[in-house]
Design an enzyme around this catalytic site. Structure first.
Site, PDB file in Angstrom:
ATOM      1  N   ASP A   1      -4.347  -5.428 -10.681  1.00 39.21           N
ATOM      2  CA  ASP A   1      -4.708  -4.919  -9.360  1.00 39.21           C
ATOM      3  C   ASP A   1      -4.806  -3.403  -9.398  1.00 39.21           C
ATOM      4  OD1 ASP A   1      -4.669  -4.678  -6.351  1.00 39.21           O
ATOM      5  OD2 ASP A   1      -4.205  -6.802  -6.526  1.00 39.21           O
TER       6      ASP A   1
ATOM      7  N   HIS B   1      -3.416  -1.917  -2.103  1.00 38.96           N
ATOM      8  CA  HIS B   1      -3.755  -3.303  -2.432  1.00 38.96           C
ATOM      9  C   HIS B   1      -2.783  -3.910  -3.437  1.00 38.96           C
ATOM     10  CE1 HIS B   1      -6.205  -6.662  -4.022  1.00 38.96           C
ATOM     11  NE2 HIS B   1      -6.839  -6.612  -2.874  1.00 38.96           N
TER      12      HIS B   1
ATOM     13  N   SER C   1      -7.591 -11.934  -1.465  1.00 39.67           N
ATOM     14  CA  SER C   1      -6.613 -11.168  -2.248  1.00 39.67           C
ATOM     15  C   SER C   1      -5.200 -11.443  -1.770  1.00 39.67           C
ATOM     16  CB  SER C   1      -6.887  -9.662  -2.114  1.00 39.67           C
ATOM     17  OG  SER C   1      -7.897  -9.232  -2.979  1.00 39.67           O
TER      18      SER C   1
END
Length: 776
Positions: free
Chosen positions: A157, A227, A565
């Protein structure tokens, strides 16, 4: 190319990207780019030593040098990654002609460009999240004090924010001795790992090959995007009381495997044309994570569907599966269109996104007394019960601006003289949802209503807007437009955000969640499963605002984010619990347990719906919505291994020599072509029932007590399904039984297209359900 005992050049990765060396071009052609050359697996025996890896790197230099006819130095400079552990290949600067020539070498599986992939989060954008009490199962089976401590989840990620309390190591014992990873903080002294966050690495050479030289700020696994922290804490974050977003959703945050050890592999960087992650870096991270000792690899990113031999996530996850590592991938955010699903390899678990039974309500009240349900996480609110004029944003259009831009509330598109003191109604799409609110605020508006389009239907996202705002459904948007157009002085009020639990219906499929059928291998139903992916609360970075907008100075410890995600790491955490509970289970068995125990019903109860409140299909949710408490005791599992996947690739028509090189062993496709339908998958898909009938074979393994299972079939419309035998008697754990399923067209006129049903084995205690998908 000479072979050595050290190395079996199966899939070989080569990213060749040499724009220039000093002032001299490396290759003759001006058409230089970066490529991956993939050979397959290495044949390392025992512990992989540094000497062994160095020798592999030397063979890569020799291989490239044999094609360029240039000096060793030039070949060495061209290669910026050499994959030396489990994946065999390299990344380098090459021109098109050289890449094409290399691809014809008999020991090369594939050569493909160093493509850009994207993160599967919607953020505050509409380009086509771990909840506060998440999916940690309630069963006492999972509550043992030290359960899961020896389990390791790796996350590919944007890195991690190590200061987050979700990565506290309080109460954890020593790091598992088998862990080989590192904390790559040599150039960032502020970054620290611990007994929870046991490893962190960064990979950006593939990114640099595309965007140019990087400064020293890139030399850190630190998350400056949010994220990576969000997804990693969703999968394995520790218990954190009092987690909330602007006071909403308050509760104890925890990951799916809250006592697992976690490791971050930073492969995604500031976006370039909407993409953040590059194949070369993804492959390097997979190679490292496999070697370091990960048990589950969570991948919340992907690209356009591609051949399995030219897909970095498919290649990396294949090598992980060979080592018994579970790889969980997000399905993508390109819904609601059909055939948009990515990460479709059968050795992956692919996850769609759906809502949960919690909303952040902020309602719209009109002057005529009508109330419309909306959602928002805006921390500011309008004065209590005070109404303001409400207008369509297009009616506040600035001079020399199109009505379309004003309707979308683009920055600079609104006239302050027309907008001041009013609530503006903006259309969802194109530019960022939060950005629209900023445009309204800059023009002097006091609030914003965000209208859904027909495509987004009832799909509502709670955003941390910079002014009082709410988002309403497409149907309610039509009613609002009529009120504004038919009322002399329309007025409205937006209520403050509040947390609402127990909402119905839930789950509902998110409009953005990518859908099947797979465009690469339609014989495999993808996605496999769905999990919470809308307004998910999890840890965030302290480097940026909750909106990721530069104009926003706010910082949060936790944030609500949406996307596949966010749903992917829910399943990663569950897979971790199952792997810990059953160490001998294969990745396929874990996927089977998750899929066959899922539900296709919502909390009304009724069938799971899509964002337009129509009945969703397996192309949206796969086998259904995940139920972790049932997955721990599935009764039967559909198991499969690498050999099964290779036979499947043979059936798809992949080149036999490529498959042999890809596998790393002397594997040969059967002289008798196997049926594409016979991969032992927990779903059955027939994408073209052209003949009168098709017979498929499946094998189930008993993982429970001795029992007899009987079958029940829900026939797809226009199709009859016959199962032989109709009962399976198991006398011991591990016993396997094979059955055949014959799918036939019914006589008479039937509608064309896909139809759906299911097959259920039950012993009255367990219910082992498989979706059936047929195209007539």
């Amino acid at each position: 190319m000479k072979r050595t005992n050290l190395l079996s050049f199966l899939p070989f990765l080569v990213l060749l990207l040499l724009p220039h060396l000093g002032s001299k071009p490396i290759l003759a052609s001006e058409d230089v780019s970066s490529y991956v050359v993939y050979f397959g697996s290495h044949s390392h025996v025992g512990v992989i030593t540094q000497d062994a890896m160095d020798r592999v790197r030397e063979t890569h230099y020799d291989f490239l040098g044999s094609f360029t006819g240039s000096s060793r130095e030039i070949a060495t400079d061209a290669i910026f990654y050499s994959y030396t552990k489990h994946i065999n290949g390299f990344a380098a600067h090459l021109d098109h002609d050289l890449a094409s020539a290399i691809s014809k070498h008999p020991e090369v599986v594939s050569v493909f460009p160093n493509k850009a992939l994207k993160l599967h989060t919607t953020r505050s954008w509409d380009f086509m999240g771990l909840e506060h009490n998440s999916y940690v199962p309630s069963s006492s089976i999972w509550r043992k004090a030290r359960f899961g401590e020896d389990f390791i989840i790796a996350n590919l990620d944007t890195g991690v924010w190590p200061e987050s309390k979700s990565f506290s190591d309080e109460g954890l014992g020593p790091i598992p001795s088998r862990w080989k990873g590192i904390c790559q903080n040599q150039k960032d002294a502020t970054f620290h790992c611990n007994r929870k966050l046991i490893g962190a690495r960064y990979f950006h050479k593939g990114y640099a090959a595309a965007v140019g030289p990087l400064n020293s700020s890139f030399d850190s696994p630190r998350d400056i995007d949010g994220h990576g922290s969000h997804t990693l804490s969703t999968a394995g974050g520790a218990f954190v009381p009092g987690a909330n977003v602007f006071g909403q959703g308050n509760g104890t945050a925890k990951g799916g495997s809250p006592r697992a050890r976690v490791a971050a592999y930073k492969v995604c960087w500031p976006p370039v044309k909407g993409n953040e992650c590059y194949d070369a870096d993804v492959l390097a991270a997979f190679d490292a994570a496999i070697h370091d000792g990960a048990d589950v690899i969570s991948v919340s990113l992907g690209g356009e569907p591609a051949s399995f031999f030219k897909d970095s996530v498919a290649i990396g996850s294949f090598h992980a599966a060979k080592k018994g590592i579970v790889v969980v991938c997000s399905a993508g955010n390109s819904g609601p269109a059909d055939s948009t699903v990515s990460n479709v390899a059968p050795w992956q678990i692919t996850v769609g996104a759906s809502t949960m039974d919690r909303e952040f309500a902020s309602n719209l009240i009109l002057g005529n007394g009508k109330h419309y349900k909306g959602q928002s996480l805006a921390p500011s609110s309008l004065p209590h019960a005070k109404f303001y004029p409400i207008i369509a944003a297009s009616d506040a259009k600035a001079k020399n601006v199109t009505a379309s831009d004003a309707q979308l509330c683009k920055i600079g598109s609104l006239d302050p003289q027309k907008a001041k003191g009013k609530i503006l109604v903006c259309l969802r799409g194109i530019n960022g949802r939060v950005e629209k609110g900023r445009a309204v605020a800059l023009a002097g508006g006091v609030g914003m209503v965000l209208e859904n389009t027909n495509a987004t239907g009832n799909d509502l996202t709670a955003d941390p807007h910079v002014l009082p705002a709410t988002q309403i459904s497409f149907k309610d948007s039509l009613s609002l437009s009529r009120y504004i157009s038919q009322t002399k002085k329309p007025i409205a009020h937006i209520t403050p955000s509040r947390t609402v639990l127990g909402t119905k219906p839930a789950p509902v499929m998110a409009a953005f969640s990518s859908k099947g059928p797979s465009s690469v291998a339609p014989e495999i139903l993808k996605p496999d499963i769905t999990a919470p992916g809308v307004s998910v609360i999890a840890a965030y970075t302290g480097a940026v605002s909750p909106t990721n907008e530069k104009f926003d100075p706010r910082r949060l410890l936790f944030n609500a984010v949406s996307g596949t995600s966010m749903s992917c790491p829910h399943v990663s955490g569950i897979a971790g619990l199952l792997k810990t509970r059953y160490p001998s289970w294969s990745p396929a068995a874990i996927r089977s347990a998750i899929m066959t125990t899922a539900t296709t019903m919502d909390d009304i109860p009724g069938p799971i719906l899509n964002s337009t409140y129509m009945k969703a299909t397996p192309f949206s949710f796969g086998a259904g919505h995940v139920r972790p408490n049932l997955a721990v005791n599935p009764g039967l599992v559909y198991d499969s291994g690498i050999k099964d996947y290779l036979n499947f690739l043979c059936s798809l028509g992949y080149n036999a020599s490529q498959i042999s090189v890809f596998s790393g062993k002397n594997f040969a496709c059967s002289s008798r072509k196997a049926s594409l339908y016979n991969l032992n998958y927990p779903s059955i898909t027939v994408p073209n029932l052209s003949s009168s009938k098709v017979t498929v074979s499946r094998t189930v393994k008993n993982i429970g007590r001795p029992s007899t299972y009987t079958v029940r079939v829900n026939n797809p419309e226009g199709v009859s399904v016959a199962v032989k035998p109709t009962s399976l008697n198991f006398t011991k754990v591990g016993e396997q039984k094979t059955f055949k399923v014959t799918i036939a067209k019914r006589k008479g006129k039937v509608a064309k297209g896909y139809v759906f049903g299911d097959l259920v084995w039950s012993d009255k205690k367990h219910r082992v359900r498989s979706p059936i998908v047929v195209k007539l």
